[in-house]
Design an enzyme around this catalytic site. Structure first.
Site, mmCIF file in Angstrom:
data_model
loop_
_atom_site.group_PDB
_atom_site.id
_atom_site.type_symbol
_atom_site.label_atom_id
_atom_site.label_comp_id
_atom_site.label_asym_id
_atom_site.label_seq_id
_atom_site.Cartn_x
_atom_site.Cartn_y
_atom_site.Cartn_z
ATOM 1 N N ARG A 106 -17.914 -1.711 17.986
ATOM 2 C CA ARG A 106 -17.199 -2.970 17.732
ATOM 3 C C ARG A 106 -15.896 -3.041 18.513
ATOM 4 O O ARG A 106 -15.037 -2.166 18.383
ATOM 5 C CB ARG A 106 -16.909 -3.130 16.230
ATOM 6 C CG ARG A 106 -16.372 -4.517 15.865
ATOM 7 C CD ARG A 106 -16.214 -4.687 14.360
ATOM 8 N NE ARG A 106 -17.463 -4.559 13.642
ATOM 9 C CZ ARG A 106 -18.302 -5.562 13.369
ATOM 10 N NH1 ARG A 106 -17.997 -6.791 13.752
ATOM 11 N NH2 ARG A 106 -19.420 -5.345 12.732
ATOM 12 N N CYS A 144 0.849 -1.192 0.000
ATOM 13 C CA CYS A 144 0.000 0.000 0.000
ATOM 14 C C CYS A 144 0.890 1.250 0.000
ATOM 15 O O CYS A 144 1.857 1.326 0.763
ATOM 16 C CB CYS A 144 -0.914 -0.008 1.231
ATOM 17 S SG CYS A 144 -1.997 1.431 1.266
ATOM 18 N N CYS A 193 -16.683 -8.926 5.765
ATOM 19 C CA CYS A 193 -16.019 -7.645 5.499
ATOM 20 C C CYS A 193 -14.771 -7.873 4.668
ATOM 21 O O CYS A 193 -13.875 -8.608 5.084
ATOM 22 C CB CYS A 193 -15.588 -6.985 6.798
ATOM 23 S SG CYS A 193 -16.918 -6.713 7.936
ATOM 24 N N CYS A 253 0.417 0.434 10.349
ATOM 25 C CA CYS A 253 -0.086 -0.612 9.451
ATOM 26 C C CYS A 253 0.994 -1.509 8.836
ATOM 27 O O CYS A 253 1.933 -1.030 8.197
ATOM 28 C CB CYS A 253 -0.904 0.027 8.333
ATOM 29 S SG CYS A 253 -1.674 -1.229 7.285
ATOM 30 N N CYS A 264 -19.433 2.749 8.591
ATOM 31 C CA CYS A 264 -18.712 2.126 9.702
ATOM 32 C C CYS A 264 -17.440 2.943 9.867
ATOM 33 O O CYS A 264 -16.615 2.989 8.948
ATOM 34 C CB CYS A 264 -18.398 0.670 9.349
ATOM 35 S SG CYS A 264 -17.223 -0.097 10.480
ATOM 36 N N CYS A 276 -19.663 -5.881 3.795
ATOM 37 C CA CYS A 276 -18.953 -4.669 4.211
ATOM 38 C C CYS A 276 -17.661 -4.605 3.407
ATOM 39 O O CYS A 276 -17.053 -5.635 3.137
ATOM 40 C CB CYS A 276 -18.645 -4.761 5.707
ATOM 41 S SG CYS A 276 -17.637 -3.392 6.304
ATOM 42 N N CYS A 279 0.513 5.043 6.873
ATOM 43 C CA CYS A 279 -0.126 4.870 8.192
ATOM 44 C C CYS A 279 0.850 4.125 9.121
ATOM 45 O O CYS A 279 1.195 2.972 8.845
ATOM 46 C CB CYS A 279 -1.416 4.074 8.044
ATOM 47 S SG CYS A 279 -2.463 4.711 6.721
#
Ligand code: SAM
Ligand code: DTB
Ligand code: SF4
Length: 320
Positions: A263, A56, A100, A63, A191, A131, A60
């Site tokens: 959650r 990616c 998801c 991550c 979400c 999701c 972040c």
């Protein structure tokens, strides 16, 4: 009348006061609000699948999938539609009601989106809720996904606006809010939540919840992740959040967003059963279920079912 009106005008001082309540007062308040809005003995379970892994371009700092950090995550291209449906069907057999699908993208390309739409249609045909979390979405992309019948789109604000640029520099907090607006306007359930345990202050945790609660509409689902520290990421080795402060964050989320599903997300693998039980008491009513999150470990299914049995909790049935 319910004791907890839906508010969108929270001030940070009020939120800080909630965090500062004696623990028992805070949990009692959160639990009362939880009972007014939900069956306290039901927890919704979703299974995650990484449909495109690693490489990616974003930075972040929590991550494992960022191309910038050497974390040992093997990159995988976008999965074949059949493979995804097969995995969803297995998750359904294990008892999950929502599937998801997550992709390590900054935002999806239109060609990829067409393939993802086939996944959504296939998973829906199994009778499961769907999701997606694919990064930033434009208005037209949100509308396309809505037309395909997508139930939820996950896009986290991750932290307070003030703390945000200590964690991510490649996209701005406001861009996150723009995506949430596009998703909301397209009629998809939003979400959105964040991560704690990244070195933020209690005020930042409050600021994150305030940004979510002060959106035009509360997100239908609010994932609270406890940072999973992965070797190679900049946040590896940072001081961990105190377990009771994590429970407080759940309780404050429940109080501020009374009708949202909260959650108890990443981080359960390192959490004791007792802490998880406290989170359910404080108002958490959904979890990720299955031995893997996207790339990191989650408790095994039988362990979660044993915990549910001990607590007298039942999986929440799907809405449709
Ligand atoms: N790439 C897309 C995006 O960032 O919007 C979707 C996938 S991304 C992995 C989904 C979310 O997972 C992130 O927003 C973050 O909140 C959460 N996450 C990622 N790594 C994590 C970690 N190590 N611990 C806890 N949560 C994490
Ligand atoms: C969310 O808030 N947490 C999930 C889901 N939404 C996509 C992801 C957690 C990822 C944890 C790190 C990993 O397994 O790669
Ligand atoms: Fe990429 Fe999402 Fe990970 Fe950020 S959180 S590096 S955008 S996969």
């Amino acid at each position: 009348m319910k004791s907890s009106p839906i508010r969108h005008d929270w001030k940070i001082e009020e939120v800080e006061k909630l965090f500062a309540l004696p623990f028992n007062d805070l949990l009692f308040k959160a639990h009362c609000i939880h009972r007014e809005n939900f069956d306290p003995n039901q927890v919704q379970i979703s299974t995650l699948l990484s449909i495109k892994t690693g490489a990616c371009p974003e930075d972040c700092s929590y991550c494992p999938q960022s191309v910038r950090y050497d974390t040992g995550v093997e990159k995988e291209p976008l999965m074949a539609v059949d493979t995804v449906i097969e995995q969803a069907s297995q998750a359904k057999e294990q008892g999950a009601t929502r599937f998801c699908m997550g992709a390590a993208w900054r935002s999806p390309k239109d060609k990829d989106l067409d393939q993802v739409i086939k996944m959504v249609q296939g998973v829906k045909a199994l009778g499961m809720e769907t999701c997606l979390t694919l990064g930033m979405l434009k208005k037209e992309q949100s509308e396309k996904l809505s037309a395909a019948g997508l139930d939820y789109y996950n896009h986290n604000i991750d932290s307070s606006e003030e703390f945000y640029d200590k964690i991510i520099t490649t996209r701005k907090f406001d861009q996150r809010i723009d995506t949430l607006k596009n998703v909301q306007d397209a009629g998809i359930n939003v979400c959105s939540g964040g991560i704690v345990g990244m070195g933020e202050s209690q005020r930042d945790r409050g600021g994150m919840l305030m940004a979510l609660a002060n959106l035009e509409k509360h997100p239908g689902s609010v994932p609270i992740n406890s940072l999973v520290q992965v070797k190679g990421t900049p946040l590896h080795g940072i001081e961990k959040i105190d377990a009771l402060d994590f429970v407080r964050t759940i309780a404050v989320a429940r109080i501020m967003m009374p009708e949202s599903m909260v959650r108890l997300s990443a981080g359960r693998n390192e959490m004791s059963e007792a802490v998880q039980a406290m989170c359910f008491f404080a108002g958490a009513n959904s979890i990720f279920y299955g031995e893997k999150l996207l790339t990191t470990a989650n408790p095994e299914e039988n362990k979660d079912m044993a915990l549910f049995n001990k607590l007298g909790i039942e999986p929440m049935p799907a809405k449709h």
